[in-house]
Scaffold this motif. Structure first.
Motif: not given
Length: 82
Positions: A64-82
């Motif tokens: 998956w890539d980061l194109d939309t605000p929803r993608d950004l939220e997905r990335w933030r959730m993954l980043d917070a989990a690590t």
């Protein structure tokens, strides 16, 4: 890089129908001509065009890539989990 030893083109299709990575050896310009850039079919179109041109294609996975605000939220959730 290993996939390029046995293929002319390596693509990582994205979940949204685009692709996150494409690489190859001396790819013909025709591969990228008249494509639906930004559309949900560009990865499929590129793959089909590569086959038409006789290129051996490897697609080792889908990402998956980061194109939309929803993608950004997905990335933030993954980043917070690590």
């Amino acid at each position: 890089m290993r996939a390029l030893n046995a293929h002319d083109l390596v693509m990582l299709p994205a979940e949204d129908g685009g692709y996150a990575l494409i690489g190859g050896h001396r790819l013909p310009a025709r591969l990228f001509t008249d494509m639906a850039w930004g559309g949900s079919e560009v990865a499929a179109q590129t793959h089909a065009r590569a086959r038409e041109l006789g290129l051996r294609v490897a697609c080792p996975g889908t990402v998956w890539d980061l194109d939309t605000p929803r993608d950004l939220e997905r990335w933030r959730m993954l980043d917070a989990a690590t």
